[in-house]
Structure formats: C-alpha cells, structure tokens
Design an enzyme around this catalytic site. Structure first.
Site, mmCIF file in Angstrom:
data_model
loop_
_atom_site.group_PDB
_atom_site.id
_atom_site.type_symbol
_atom_site.label_atom_id
_atom_site.label_comp_id
_atom_site.label_asym_id
_atom_site.label_seq_id
_atom_site.Cartn_x
_atom_site.Cartn_y
_atom_site.Cartn_z
ATOM 1 N N ARG A 89 19.574 -10.442 -8.929
ATOM 2 C CA ARG A 89 18.113 -10.636 -8.929
ATOM 3 C C ARG A 89 17.726 -11.573 -7.783
ATOM 4 O O ARG A 89 16.701 -11.401 -7.139
ATOM 5 C CB ARG A 89 17.636 -11.189 -10.279
ATOM 6 C CG ARG A 89 16.175 -11.633 -10.250
ATOM 7 C CD ARG A 89 15.522 -11.734 -11.622
ATOM 8 N NE ARG A 89 16.359 -12.317 -12.637
ATOM 9 C CZ ARG A 89 16.678 -13.618 -12.747
ATOM 10 N NH1 ARG A 89 16.207 -14.488 -11.862
ATOM 11 N NH2 ARG A 89 17.453 -14.048 -13.717
ATOM 12 N N TYR A 129 -7.684 -0.258 -2.267
ATOM 13 C CA TYR A 129 -6.893 0.608 -3.151
ATOM 14 C C TYR A 129 -7.207 0.205 -4.604
ATOM 15 O O TYR A 129 -7.266 -0.996 -4.922
ATOM 16 C CB TYR A 129 -5.409 0.420 -2.827
ATOM 17 C CG TYR A 129 -4.501 1.005 -3.877
ATOM 18 C CD1 TYR A 129 -4.544 2.362 -4.172
ATOM 19 C CD2 TYR A 129 -3.620 0.196 -4.593
ATOM 20 C CE1 TYR A 129 -3.724 2.897 -5.154
ATOM 21 C CE2 TYR A 129 -2.798 0.732 -5.569
ATOM 22 C CZ TYR A 129 -2.864 2.080 -5.844
ATOM 23 O OH TYR A 129 -2.068 2.613 -6.818
ATOM 24 N N ASP A 189 -2.680 -5.106 3.999
ATOM 25 C CA ASP A 189 -1.944 -3.994 3.404
ATOM 26 C C ASP A 189 -1.779 -2.941 4.503
ATOM 27 O O ASP A 189 -2.739 -2.279 4.911
ATOM 28 C CB ASP A 189 -2.728 -3.441 2.207
ATOM 29 C CG ASP A 189 -1.962 -2.338 1.475
ATOM 30 O OD1 ASP A 189 -1.141 -1.670 2.118
ATOM 31 O OD2 ASP A 189 -2.216 -2.143 0.273
ATOM 32 N N LYS A 202 5.420 4.883 0.117
ATOM 33 C CA LYS A 202 4.674 5.826 0.951
ATOM 34 C C LYS A 202 5.457 6.152 2.219
ATOM 35 O O LYS A 202 6.546 6.671 2.133
ATOM 36 C CB LYS A 202 3.280 5.242 1.218
ATOM 37 C CG LYS A 202 2.565 4.753 -0.071
ATOM 38 C CD LYS A 202 2.359 5.857 -1.058
ATOM 39 C CE LYS A 202 1.690 5.511 -2.386
ATOM 40 N NZ LYS A 202 1.697 4.189 -2.912
HETATM 41 N N1 PLP Z 1 -1.427 -0.268 -1.392
HETATM 42 C C1 PLP Z 1 -1.874 0.954 -1.086
HETATM 43 C C2 PLP Z 1 -2.746 1.145 0.122
HETATM 44 C C3 PLP Z 1 -1.540 2.042 -1.884
HETATM 45 O O1 PLP Z 1 -2.001 3.261 -1.563
HETATM 46 C C4 PLP Z 1 -0.726 1.836 -3.031
HETATM 47 C C5 PLP Z 1 -0.360 2.957 -3.902
HETATM 48 O O2 PLP Z 1 -0.895 4.050 -3.791
HETATM 49 C C6 PLP Z 1 -0.291 0.542 -3.313
HETATM 50 C C7 PLP Z 1 -0.639 -0.486 -2.468
HETATM 51 C C8 PLP Z 1 0.558 0.255 -4.522
HETATM 52 O O3 PLP Z 1 1.866 0.662 -4.308
HETATM 53 P P1 PLP Z 1 2.884 1.174 -5.453
HETATM 54 O O4 PLP Z 1 2.312 2.432 -6.018
HETATM 55 O O5 PLP Z 1 4.167 1.341 -4.719
HETATM 56 O O6 PLP Z 1 2.950 0.101 -6.487
#
Ligand code: PLP
Length: 404
Positions: free
Chosen positions: A72, A125, A197, A222
C-alpha cells in the site's frame, strides 16, 4: 517520502546500452512514453518490467529494506507508473491511484480544510462536482462554479478563503478551453493553488505544469490507459512538500493503483503519442463533417476556428484532442435516438479508448447534475473518437443522423 523516487535516464543508466547511455537524445516525449519507469528488469533482463504482486517485502534486518516494505505504501510496478506519469508531465513527483476520483479526493483532502473555498468550472466533470458538492461541502468546504473561459468570472467568485482553482481543459462534456497560464497567474497573485484535470488533453497535447499549474490530475482510465480495460488515476506535482502530503494521504486512505492496473496503464502509455495523433485526426474530420450537417445546431470542438477557445487551444495544445460534442436542432429525444442508432460508435460511458464511443451526457455521465449549475443541455451528444478508419466513423454518424 519513503518510496524510491527515481528519474528516467538518470536513475539506472547502467542497465542501458552504451550508446543510449552516452546519448540520451531520445529524451523526447515519445521516447519517455516507451521507457520512463519501464527499464528492463535488472534481475532477469526482461524487456517489459514484471508485475510485482507481493503485498510485503523482505527486510534484511529490522527496518533495513530495499525501498519497499508494504505494497500500500509503495509497490515497484506502481512506482514505475508513478515515475512515468511524472516524466510525461515534466514533474518530479507522480502518484497513482485506484481511479481518477480517488486521485481527485486525495488532492482535495491535501489542499483544503474546513472553512476553505474552491472555484470549480461551471461545466466540470459530473463526478468532480459530486465529490465537491456532496462530500466536501458537508465537511465545511465552500465552492463556487463559474465559467472558466471568463477570467473576470473567476476573479468575481474570489473570496479571502479561496485556496484552490480547479481547472479542466478542455472540459467534459462541453469542451470549454481554459487559459491555464492566465488562471495560474490570477490564482498565484492571490495565494491559491491551481489543479488542472488533464484527462482530455493528456500530457502529449498539453502540459499544465509548464504553463504554471501546481498539480495535474488524470483519470488514467481514459487516454493514458487507452484500451478501456483499466480504471485508474494519477496526480503529478512539482512541490516536494505537497508531494509528501499527498503520499501520506495516499498511504493513509489506501486508494492505490494495484500492480496489474499499473502494468496495464504503463502498457497503454507506450502508444499514447501514436494513438493521440490518430484520435485527433479522426475527431477533426468528424467535427468538420458535423459542422456541415443539416441536423446539427452546434459543434463543440476546439479545433474548429468557430470555437471560442480555438486560439487559446492553439497556443497551449499540440493538437485539439479526440473528443467532440454536438447539439441537435431536433432536441433531446432526437439526441437520445441518435445515440442508439450508431453501429460503429459504441453506446457507452467513458472515453479515450481505441474504440469510438457515443453517449448522451444529460442521461448518462452527467445525470447527477440536473438542476445544478452544471446541468448540460438535453440535446447534447458526446463522442470519443477512436482510432478506426475516419471514413467509417463519418459514414456511421451520417446514417445515425439521417432522420434527425
Ligand atoms: N476527470 C475527468 C475529466 C473524467 O472524464 C473522469 C471520468 O470520466 C474523471 C475525472 C474520473 O475518473 P475515473 O472514472 O477514473 O474515476
């Protein structure tokens, strides 16, 4: 941090062929995607580093270990991924998490206390909004959502307690482009940090730390993973003290990336540049086709000169990304119907994989935000352009929109 933080090229150059050791001219982005954090295994020479599944590590004497104690806290496969994402974003410190949301939670927890205020994008998001509004607000963290394309709106939302500006660019799902350098300047003048992000752009297209941001967050689920077969997240920072705090949080809360997930993500990253070139090319062609289509009211793609953020995107991105959103003249029900009619674009959430996806944000990824400042238009469709043949993608969308 107790984990061994090593840098690409510098760290184990003795294991590299003589020629490459003398001439690390390959320290370009594409080379880093293939090699950073992924040197051949020192013990066996395996070209692909192994997946280390061990949860615990032998100590030669009490407290005398080889950099790893308990998985961990640190794990070699995860450390490879952490080195890699840090190198790709041009930073010293990377941390890999079980999901993008776990990464977001870690930075919010490390950067904000009760009484603090965070400014988020008006089209963040949906999961980011849910985390801030539903989990952090009850702990005493205040938030304001504003249009980040409008710097005056950010300045207008400012409070004495503002500690963080959360930037997404391009945003999900409206593809708003935010001027990272301008937001960083504004925030730093007022003593706050900026998190970007970078999930949609990836470090291949945009490197927020070089533009002044303090922290980069990724859903590695992604484009970095790239094959729709792993969920993960990452944080990248330059500030050593913040990195220390994040490593503490990561270990204390335990939402770490597992070894197999880390390995899959590293495998995906190797082809990031090649995939992104293709994603971008296909997305541009799709956006141009949609812009001419009689059923389409508006195309949201930063690569189109008509996009309000086109100039900023040109300045801070290498290309315009693989995501395209568009609105249908015939409204919400027509948009829902069109999403169900494609044959090649798969109807599904998520994005950034090699296969093209289509979704209706209002009823799928962003269903948790109706009635909030982040509600998305019902006639909106979001596409994640894959790496298939561009003509096939265009034909598929044309047939899906034929009676819209
Ligand atoms: N940030 C963005 C721009 C996203 O599109 C997403 C998920 O679609 C996330 C964060 C969250 O990521 P996760 O689904 O891997 O937890």
């Amino acid at each position: 941090m107790s984990r061994p933080r090593r840098r690409f090229w510098r760290r184990s150059s003795s294991s590299l062929p003589e020629q490459r050791r003398q001439n690390p001219a390959g320290d370009e982005f594409e080379t880093r995607t293939v090699h950073a954090g992924q040197e051949p295994d020192a013990a066996t020479g395996a070209v692909v580093p192994p997946i280390t599944l061990a949860s615990t590590f032998v100590q030669d004497a009490v407290g005398d270990h080889r950099g790893y104690e308990y998985a961990r806290s640190a794990n070699p496969t995860r450390a490879g991924l952490e080195t890699c994402v840090a190198e790709l974003e041009g930073a010293e410190h990377g941390l890999a998490f079980a999901s993008g949301m776990a990464a977001e939670d870690a930075i919010l927890r490390a950067a904000l206390d009760a009484g603090d205020h965070v400014i988020i994008p008006a089209d963040a998001y949906g999961g980011t909004y849910r985390l801030v509004a539903r989990l952090y607000e009850p702990t005493g963290v205040a938030w304001t959502a504003v249009d980040h394309a409008d710097l005056d709106a950010i300045a207008g939302a400012w409070r004495d307690e503002t500690k963080l500006v959360w930037v997404e660019t391009p945003t999900n799902p409206l593809l708003t482009v935010v001027d990272i350098a301008a937001v960083a300047k504004l925030a730093h003048e007022r003593g706050a940090r900026v998190v970007v992000d970078n999930t949609f752009a990836t470090p291949y297209l945009q490197q927020p730390l070089t533009l002044g941001a303090d922290v980069v967050v990724h859903s590695t689920t992604k484009y970095l993973g790239g094959h729709s077969d792993v969920v993960g997240g990452a944080l990248v920072v330059t500030d050593a003290e913040l990195a220390e705090r994040l490593a503490f949080t990561q270990n204390a809360t335990g939402g770490v990336a597992g070894p197999f997930d880390s390995w899959l993500t590293l495998r995906g990253v190797k082809t990031l540049a090649a995939r992104m070139d293709r994603h971008c090319r296909n997305a541009m062609r799709v956006a141009q086709m949609l812009a001419e289509h009689p059923a389409v009211a508006e195309v949201l793609y930063p690569g189109l000169p008509s996009h309000p953020g086109h100039k900023t995107a040109q300045e801070q991105m290498r290309a315009f990304g693989g995501m395209v959103s568009f609105r249908l003249l015939a409204g919400e029900e027509a948009a829902v119907r069109a999403c169900g009619r494609t044959r090649l674009f798969t109807l599904g959430e998520s994005l950034g994989g090699v296969e093209s996806l289509i979704e209706h944000p209002g009823r799928m990824t962003h269903a948790s935000v109706p009635g909030s400042p982040l509600e998305v238009p019902g006639d909106l469709i979001r596409l994640s352009g894959g790496i298939e043949d561009g003509d096939d993608l265009i034909d598929d969308l044309r047939q899906a929109l034929s009676d819209s």
